[in-house]
Design a protein around this motif. Structure first.
Motif, PDB file in Angstrom:
ATOM      1  N   MET A   1     -28.365  -9.936  -0.202  1.00  0.00           N
ATOM      2  CA  MET A   1     -27.995 -10.155   1.328  1.00  0.00           C
ATOM      3  C   MET A   1     -29.033  -9.168   2.022  1.00  0.00           C
ATOM      4  SD  MET A   1     -24.236  -7.183   2.784  1.00  0.00           S
ATOM      5  CE  MET A   1     -25.302  -5.984   3.052  1.00  0.00           C
ATOM      6  N   THR A   2     -29.334  -9.570   3.271  1.00  0.00           N
ATOM      7  CA  THR A   2     -30.227  -8.551   4.322  1.00  0.00           C
ATOM      8  C   THR A   2     -29.860  -7.814   5.175  1.00  0.00           C
ATOM      9  OG1 THR A   2     -30.928 -10.763   4.396  1.00  0.00           O
ATOM     10  CG2 THR A   2     -32.023  -9.447   5.454  1.00  0.00           C
ATOM     11  N   PRO A   3     -30.182  -6.675   4.888  1.00  0.00           N
ATOM     12  CA  PRO A   3     -29.109  -5.611   6.139  1.00  0.00           C
ATOM     13  C   PRO A   3     -29.460  -5.650   7.016  1.00  0.00           C
ATOM     14  CG  PRO A   3     -31.561  -4.864   4.715  1.00  0.00           C
ATOM     15  CD  PRO A   3     -31.365  -6.123   3.900  1.00  0.00           C
ATOM     16  N   PRO A   4     -28.834  -5.338   8.299  1.00  0.00           N
ATOM     17  CA  PRO A   4     -28.701  -5.188   9.557  1.00  0.00           C
ATOM     18  C   PRO A   4     -30.372  -5.139   9.985  1.00  0.00           C
ATOM     19  CG  PRO A   4     -27.070  -4.819   9.223  1.00  0.00           C
ATOM     20  CD  PRO A   4     -27.841  -4.331   7.861  1.00  0.00           C
ATOM     21  N   PRO A   5     -31.440  -5.744  10.879  1.00  0.00           N
ATOM     22  CA  PRO A   5     -32.449  -5.732  11.396  1.00  0.00           C
ATOM     23  C   PRO A   5     -32.020  -4.664  12.956  1.00  0.00           C
ATOM     24  CG  PRO A   5     -31.496  -7.570  12.567  1.00  0.00           C
ATOM     25  CD  PRO A   5     -30.691  -7.041  11.827  1.00  0.00           C
ATOM     26  N   PRO A   6     -33.210  -3.383  12.666  1.00  0.00           N
ATOM     27  CA  PRO A   6     -32.944  -2.728  13.256  1.00  0.00           C
ATOM     28  C   PRO A   6     -33.259  -2.861  14.842  1.00  0.00           C
ATOM     29  CG  PRO A   6     -35.273  -3.042  12.057  1.00  0.00           C
ATOM     30  CD  PRO A   6     -34.248  -3.706  11.781  1.00  0.00           C
ATOM     31  N   GLY A   7     -33.779  -4.269  15.260  1.00  0.00           N
ATOM     32  CA  GLY A   7     -33.957  -4.531  16.508  1.00  0.00           C
ATOM     33  C   GLY A   7     -32.395  -5.288  16.893  1.00  0.00           C
ATOM     34  N   PRO A   8     -32.905  -6.284  17.818  1.00  0.00           N
ATOM     35  CA  PRO A   8     -32.011  -7.574  18.361  1.00  0.00           C
ATOM     36  C   PRO A   8     -31.508  -8.444  17.200  1.00  0.00           C
ATOM     37  CG  PRO A   8     -34.063  -7.299  19.564  1.00  0.00           C
ATOM     38  CD  PRO A   8     -34.347  -6.338  18.505  1.00  0.00           C
ATOM     39  N   THR A   9     -30.490  -8.763  17.102  1.00  0.00           N
ATOM     40  CA  THR A   9     -29.946 -10.195  16.412  1.00  0.00           C
ATOM     41  C   THR A   9     -30.443 -10.883  16.637  1.00  0.00           C
ATOM     42  OG1 THR A   9     -27.932  -9.537  17.231  1.00  0.00           O
ATOM     43  CG2 THR A   9     -27.888  -8.119  15.926  1.00  0.00           C
ATOM     44  N   LEU A  10     -29.979 -11.973  16.000  1.00  0.00           N
ATOM     45  CA  LEU A  10     -30.100 -13.617  15.752  1.00  0.00           C
ATOM     46  C   LEU A  10     -30.067 -13.969  17.372  1.00  0.00           C
ATOM     47  CD1 LEU A  10     -30.491 -14.847  12.931  1.00  0.00           C
ATOM     48  CD2 LEU A  10     -31.761 -14.551  14.529  1.00  0.00           C
ATOM     49  N   PRO A  11     -28.566 -13.530  17.719  1.00  0.00           N
ATOM     50  CA  PRO A  11     -27.742 -14.160  18.920  1.00  0.00           C
ATOM     51  C   PRO A  11     -28.977 -13.281  20.427  1.00  0.00           C
ATOM     52  CG  PRO A  11     -26.107 -13.486  17.701  1.00  0.00           C
ATOM     53  CD  PRO A  11     -27.613 -13.373  17.014  1.00  0.00           C
ATOM     54  N   GLU A  12     -29.296 -12.298  19.948  1.00  0.00           N
ATOM     55  CA  GLU A  12     -29.682 -11.362  21.298  1.00  0.00           C
ATOM     56  C   GLU A  12     -31.112 -12.061  21.445  1.00  0.00           C
ATOM     57  OE1 GLU A  12     -27.657  -7.277  20.355  1.00  0.00           O
ATOM     58  OE2 GLU A  12     -29.266  -7.694  19.418  1.00  0.00           O
ATOM     59  N   GLU A  13     -31.879 -12.392  20.228  1.00  0.00           N
ATOM     60  CA  GLU A  13     -33.090 -12.571  20.547  1.00  0.00           C
ATOM     61  C   GLU A  13     -33.024 -14.310  20.755  1.00  0.00           C
ATOM     62  OE1 GLU A  13     -36.326 -11.577  17.387  1.00  0.00           O
ATOM     63  OE2 GLU A  13     -34.382 -12.434  16.188  1.00  0.00           O
ATOM     64  N   LEU A  14     -32.296 -15.181  20.653  1.00  0.00           N
ATOM     65  CA  LEU A  14     -32.316 -16.415  21.307  1.00  0.00           C
ATOM     66  C   LEU A  14     -32.110 -16.287  22.606  1.00  0.00           C
ATOM     67  CD1 LEU A  14     -31.905 -19.809  20.503  1.00  0.00           C
ATOM     68  CD2 LEU A  14     -29.575 -19.469  21.242  1.00  0.00           C
ATOM     69  N   LEU A  15     -31.407 -15.444  22.869  1.00  0.00           N
ATOM     70  CA  LEU A  15     -30.595 -15.988  24.019  1.00  0.00           C
ATOM     71  C   LEU A  15     -31.973 -14.719  25.488  1.00  0.00           C
ATOM     72  CD1 LEU A  15     -27.498 -13.962  24.172  1.00  0.00           C
ATOM     73  CD2 LEU A  15     -27.883 -16.227  25.387  1.00  0.00           C
ATOM     74  N   LEU A  16     -32.581 -14.446  24.910  1.00  0.00           N
ATOM     75  CA  LEU A  16     -34.075 -13.819  25.426  1.00  0.00           C
ATOM     76  C   LEU A  16     -35.254 -14.476  25.282  1.00  0.00           C
ATOM     77  CD1 LEU A  16     -34.083  -9.930  24.508  1.00  0.00           C
ATOM     78  CD2 LEU A  16     -33.820 -10.654  26.118  1.00  0.00           C
ATOM     79  N   LEU A  17     -35.060 -15.808  24.654  1.00  0.00           N
ATOM     80  CA  LEU A  17     -36.533 -16.716  24.366  1.00  0.00           C
ATOM     81  C   LEU A  17     -35.653 -17.378  25.700  1.00  0.00           C
ATOM     82  CD1 LEU A  17     -36.428 -17.166  21.060  1.00  0.00           C
ATOM     83  CD2 LEU A  17     -38.342 -16.168  22.025  1.00  0.00           C
ATOM     84  N   ALA A  18     -34.550 -17.546  25.856  1.00  0.00           N
ATOM     85  CA  ALA A  18     -33.688 -19.095  25.921  1.00  0.00           C
ATOM     86  C   ALA A  18     -34.094 -18.494  28.357  1.00  0.00           C
ATOM     87  CB  ALA A  18     -32.481 -19.254  25.780  1.00  0.00           C
ATOM     88  N   LEU A  19     -33.750 -17.682  28.571  1.00  0.00           N
ATOM     89  CA  LEU A  19     -33.813 -17.302  28.955  1.00  0.00           C
ATOM     90  C   LEU A  19     -35.321 -17.333  29.823  1.00  0.00           C
ATOM     91  CD1 LEU A  19     -30.821 -15.123  29.321  1.00  0.00           C
ATOM     92  CD2 LEU A  19     -30.833 -17.182  30.155  1.00  0.00           C
ATOM     93  N   ASP A  20     -35.022 -17.741  31.575  1.00  0.00           N
ATOM     94  CA  ASP A  20     -36.447 -17.922  32.708  1.00  0.00           C
ATOM     95  C   ASP A  20     -36.365 -15.452  32.921  1.00  0.00           C
ATOM     96  OD1 ASP A  20     -38.156 -16.927  34.743  1.00  0.00           O
ATOM     97  OD2 ASP A  20     -38.018 -18.948  34.503  1.00  0.00           O
ATOM     98  N   PRO A  21     -37.450 -14.788  32.405  1.00  0.00           N
ATOM     99  CA  PRO A  21     -37.303 -13.365  33.058  1.00  0.00           C
ATOM    100  C   PRO A  21     -37.327 -13.359  34.515  1.00  0.00           C
ATOM    101  CG  PRO A  21     -39.247 -14.143  31.114  1.00  0.00           C
ATOM    102  CD  PRO A  21     -38.271 -15.514  31.959  1.00  0.00           C
ATOM    103  N   GLN A  22     -37.692 -14.209  35.144  1.00  0.00           N
ATOM    104  CA  GLN A  22     -37.393 -13.949  36.438  1.00  0.00           C
ATOM    105  C   GLN A  22     -36.679 -14.093  37.006  1.00  0.00           C
ATOM    106  OE1 GLN A  22     -39.745 -11.685  37.531  1.00  0.00           O
ATOM    107  NE2 GLN A  22     -41.117 -12.072  35.870  1.00  0.00           N
ATOM    108  N   ARG A  23     -36.254 -15.393  37.259  1.00  0.00           N
ATOM    109  CA  ARG A  23     -34.870 -16.402  37.376  1.00  0.00           C
ATOM    110  C   ARG A  23     -33.984 -16.533  37.332  1.00  0.00           C
ATOM    111  NH1 ARG A  23     -37.169 -22.095  38.778  1.00  0.00           N
ATOM    112  NH2 ARG A  23     -35.111 -22.115  40.074  1.00  0.00           N
ATOM    113  N   GLY A  24     -33.584 -16.045  35.337  1.00  0.00           N
ATOM    114  CA  GLY A  24     -32.745 -15.909  35.485  1.00  0.00           C
ATOM    115  C   GLY A  24     -31.502 -16.742  34.222  1.00  0.00           C
ATOM    116  N   ARG A  25     -32.241 -17.629  34.748  1.00  0.00           N
ATOM    117  CA  ARG A  25     -31.834 -19.279  34.256  1.00  0.00           C
ATOM    118  C   ARG A  25     -32.201 -19.308  32.901  1.00  0.00           C
ATOM    119  NH1 ARG A  25     -33.043 -23.859  38.316  1.00  0.00           N
ATOM    120  NH2 ARG A  25     -31.033 -25.107  37.103  1.00  0.00           N
ATOM    121  N   PRO A  26     -31.212 -19.978  31.816  1.00  0.00           N
ATOM    122  CA  PRO A  26     -31.378 -21.161  30.901  1.00  0.00           C
ATOM    123  C   PRO A  26     -32.720 -22.408  30.870  1.00  0.00           C
ATOM    124  CG  PRO A  26     -29.301 -21.307  31.498  1.00  0.00           C
ATOM    125  CD  PRO A  26     -29.973 -20.123  32.410  1.00  0.00           C
ATOM    126  N   TYR A  27     -33.389 -22.744  29.836  1.00  0.00           N
ATOM    127  CA  TYR A  27     -34.649 -23.413  30.375  1.00  0.00           C
ATOM    128  C   TYR A  27     -33.744 -24.891  29.235  1.00  0.00           C
ATOM    129  CZ  TYR A  27     -38.497 -20.102  29.930  1.00  0.00           C
ATOM    130  OH  TYR A  27     -39.229 -18.675  30.858  1.00  0.00           O
TER     131      TYR A  27
END
Length: 230
Positions: A1-27
């Motif tokens: 079993m992998t312990p929970p990550p100290p930083g963002p979880t996979l869903p959170e990382e995915l969303l931060l990769l998927a959203l245009d940081p300035q416009r806020g719309r998904p790619y």
């Protein structure tokens, strides 16, 4: 079993990769992002040892809910371990499709509440409301992208980075995260290895096929024919 990550979880990382940081719309398309967020939650649950997969079925392996309330929401869609026939579970493809909108909404709400994203409400044609989510915590978003780029340079060496790369590819996001053609091809191959991403890919492919079929019916109808040529 992998312990929970100290930083963002996979869903959170995915969303931060998927959203245009300035416009806020998904790619990618909103619906594809919903599928991918649900798939990322399944991947996180697997990494933390709460679920497993057998023959396309997602199955709980622990009787208790995970401490993360967002992940716990998804596990409630699965039968408890030992209930029903042996090996019973829920189709991962169906789960991603049915839970995608709810899961993505919960994670976006959480990121807004924590000040990572900002929610802007707009109206299409002045009537229909829709949201955009520009990034507020730009340092965090940059760290997520830097970690992804480092994992890419290393060939996605661990389960977590492979799971994220496969989900990015399944949602059609790979060309927006700085990958070259060779890396994009490698990420596509990872979809076969990572069952949550494969479930996302199947739903994306189904939607694209339906859209293509719908467009074909419209074009043929315009020519006075039907799909079956009658």
């Amino acid at each position: 079993m992998t312990p929970p990550p100290p930083g963002p979880t996979l869903p959170e990382e995915l969303l931060l990769l998927a959203l245009d940081p300035q416009r806020g719309r998904p790619y990618c398309r909103n619906r594809f992002l919903e599928y991918a967020t649900a798939g990322a939650a399944l991947a996180e649950l697997e990494l933390q040892g709460w679920i497993t997969e057998e023959r396309g079925q997602a199955q709980l392996v622990k009787p208790l809910e995970p401490p993360d309330p967002l992940l716990a929401t998804l596990t409630r869609s699965l039968p408890a371990p030992g209930k029903g026939r042996r090996g019973s579970g829920v189709s991962a493809t169906r789960l991603v499709r049915q839970a995608g909108r709810q899961v993505a909404g919960l994670y976006l709400d959480s990121l807004v509440q924590r000040g990572v994203l900002r929610r802007e409400t707009h109206r299409f044609l002045g009537l229909l409301p829709y949201h955009r989510h520009p990034v507020v915590a730009k340092d965090l978003a940059a760290q997520v992208r830097e970690r992804f780029a480092a994992a890419e340079r290393a060939g996605f060496p661990d389960h977590r980075s492979r799971a994220l790369a496969a989900l990015v590819s399944a949602a059609g996001l790979s060309r927006f995260v700085g990958t070259d053609r060779t890396s994009r091809a490698a990420m596509r191959h990872l979809i076969r290895e990572q069952w949550p991403a494969h479930a996302v890919h199947r739903n994306v492919r189904r939607d694209r096929a339906n859209q293509s079929g719908g467009g074909q019916r419209v074009r043929r109808a315009a020519r006075g024919t039907t799909v079956n040529g009658a």
